[in-house]
Each structure stands twice: as structure tokens, then as C-alpha cells.
Design a protein around this motif. Structure first.
Motif, PDB file in Angstrom:
ATOM      1  N   TYR A  40       0.832  -1.206   0.000  1.00  0.00           N
ATOM      2  CA  TYR A  40       0.000   0.000   0.000  1.00  0.00           C
ATOM      3  C   TYR A  40       0.863   1.252   0.000  1.00  0.00           C
ATOM      4  O   TYR A  40       0.592   2.217  -0.724  1.00  0.00           O
ATOM      5  CB  TYR A  40      -0.938   0.030   1.209  1.00  0.00           C
ATOM      6  CG  TYR A  40      -2.033  -1.001   1.190  1.00  0.00           C
ATOM      7  CD1 TYR A  40      -2.506  -1.544   0.004  1.00  0.00           C
ATOM      8  CD2 TYR A  40      -2.593  -1.450   2.377  1.00  0.00           C
ATOM      9  CE1 TYR A  40      -3.517  -2.491   0.000  1.00  0.00           C
ATOM     10  CE2 TYR A  40      -3.613  -2.400   2.388  1.00  0.00           C
ATOM     11  CZ  TYR A  40      -4.064  -2.917   1.199  1.00  0.00           C
ATOM     12  OH  TYR A  40      -5.061  -3.848   1.207  1.00  0.00           O
ATOM     13  N   ASP A  43       2.318   1.686  -3.380  1.00  0.00           N
ATOM     14  CA  ASP A  43       1.280   2.168  -4.295  1.00  0.00           C
ATOM     15  C   ASP A  43       1.114   3.675  -4.167  1.00  0.00           C
ATOM     16  O   ASP A  43       1.073   4.395  -5.173  1.00  0.00           O
ATOM     17  CB  ASP A  43      -0.068   1.493  -4.003  1.00  0.00           C
ATOM     18  CG  ASP A  43      -0.124   0.039  -4.432  1.00  0.00           C
ATOM     19  OD1 ASP A  43       0.790  -0.431  -5.141  1.00  0.00           O
ATOM     20  OD2 ASP A  43      -1.102  -0.629  -4.036  1.00  0.00           O
ATOM     21  N   THR A  81      -2.640  -5.059 -10.933  1.00  0.00           N
ATOM     22  CA  THR A  81      -1.806  -4.082 -10.222  1.00  0.00           C
ATOM     23  C   THR A  81      -2.447  -2.706 -10.277  1.00  0.00           C
ATOM     24  O   THR A  81      -2.523  -1.998  -9.261  1.00  0.00           O
ATOM     25  CB  THR A  81      -0.393  -4.033 -10.831  1.00  0.00           C
ATOM     26  OG1 THR A  81       0.200  -5.324 -10.715  1.00  0.00           O
ATOM     27  CG2 THR A  81       0.479  -2.987 -10.147  1.00  0.00           C
ATOM     28  N   ARG A  85      -3.902  -0.472  -7.133  1.00  0.00           N
ATOM     29  CA  ARG A  85      -3.472   0.907  -6.890  1.00  0.00           C
ATOM     30  C   ARG A  85      -4.660   1.862  -6.863  1.00  0.00           C
ATOM     31  O   ARG A  85      -4.706   2.776  -6.042  1.00  0.00           O
ATOM     32  CB  ARG A  85      -2.452   1.343  -7.934  1.00  0.00           C
ATOM     33  CG  ARG A  85      -1.107   0.687  -7.700  1.00  0.00           C
ATOM     34  CD  ARG A  85      -0.097   1.166  -8.673  1.00  0.00           C
ATOM     35  NE  ARG A  85       1.190   0.547  -8.373  1.00  0.00           N
ATOM     36  CZ  ARG A  85       2.229   0.585  -9.183  1.00  0.00           C
ATOM     37  NH1 ARG A  85       2.148   1.225 -10.333  1.00  0.00           N
ATOM     38  NH2 ARG A  85       3.343  -0.003  -8.850  1.00  0.00           N
ATOM     39  N   THR A  88      -6.314   1.450  -3.544  1.00  0.00           N
ATOM     40  CA  THR A  88      -5.532   2.137  -2.519  1.00  0.00           C
ATOM     41  C   THR A  88      -5.768   3.646  -2.605  1.00  0.00           C
ATOM     42  O   THR A  88      -5.979   4.308  -1.576  1.00  0.00           O
ATOM     43  CB  THR A  88      -4.030   1.824  -2.690  1.00  0.00           C
ATOM     44  OG1 THR A  88      -3.831   0.409  -2.584  1.00  0.00           O
ATOM     45  CG2 THR A  88      -3.185   2.531  -1.648  1.00  0.00           C
TER      46      THR A  88
END
Length: 97
Positions: A40, A43, A81, A85, A88
């Protein structure tokens, strides 16, 4: 408001208006593995670096900033991915009102 700091935990994911009690910190640490929190954090650093490089704000992000980020990242990263992101980034927005 100060940021939550949990020894390299999700410091930018939430803001608080008072120090966290030790029990609360322990609960937050158990909410995810160390590698999850590191992911995280990475990210958020990646998102912030992208935005800084383009001279735009990561928080609050405009729809066009998010769309441009997705377009740029789609050339480099797998969809999973990018989706993580974005999740997040969304949580970061929610945590910061």
C-alpha cells in the motif's frame, strides 16, 4: 491533523485528530500483513510520484488525473496491479474526506 504512523504502516491512508492508543495500533497492525502495508505504501508513493511528475494533485485527484494515470500505467503494469493501486488511491481519498 497528524498522519497515522505505525512503523512503516499505512501512514498516508488515514488521518487522526488524537494519538492512537497502543491497543488500537496493535489492532491496525493485525489488519494486514507487513507486506500488504508495504505494498500500500509503495502504491501511494508511485501515485504521488506520477502526479508530482505531471504537476497535478494526487489528493484530491480529478477524474482526468485518474484516467491519465490508468492510461500511462496500462503500458507497464498488469490490470490487477492497476486495480489494486486504484483501490488504494480510493481508500486514501475516503480516509481524507
Amino acid at each position: 491533523m497528524p498522519l497515522v504512523h505505525l512503523n512503516a504502516q499505512p501512514s498516508t491512508l488515514a488521518r487522526i485528530d488524537e494519538p492512537l492508543d497502543p491497543g488500537t495500533v496493535a489492532l491496525l497492525r493485525r489488519a494486514g500483513s507487513d507486506s500488504t502495508w508495504r505494498t500500500y505504501e509503495q502504491d501511494l508513493r508511485t501515485i504521488e510520484d506520477y502526479c508530482r511528475g505531471r504537476g497535478v494533485r494526487a489528493l484530491p485527484a480529478t477524474p482526468s488525473t485518474v484516467a491519465n494515470y490508468v492510461g500511462a500505467m496500462s503500458m507497464i503494469y498488469a490490470a490487477a496491479t492497476i486495480e489494486r493501486r486504484l483501490s488504494t488511491w480510493s481508500a486514501w481519498h475516503k480516509a481524507n474526506g
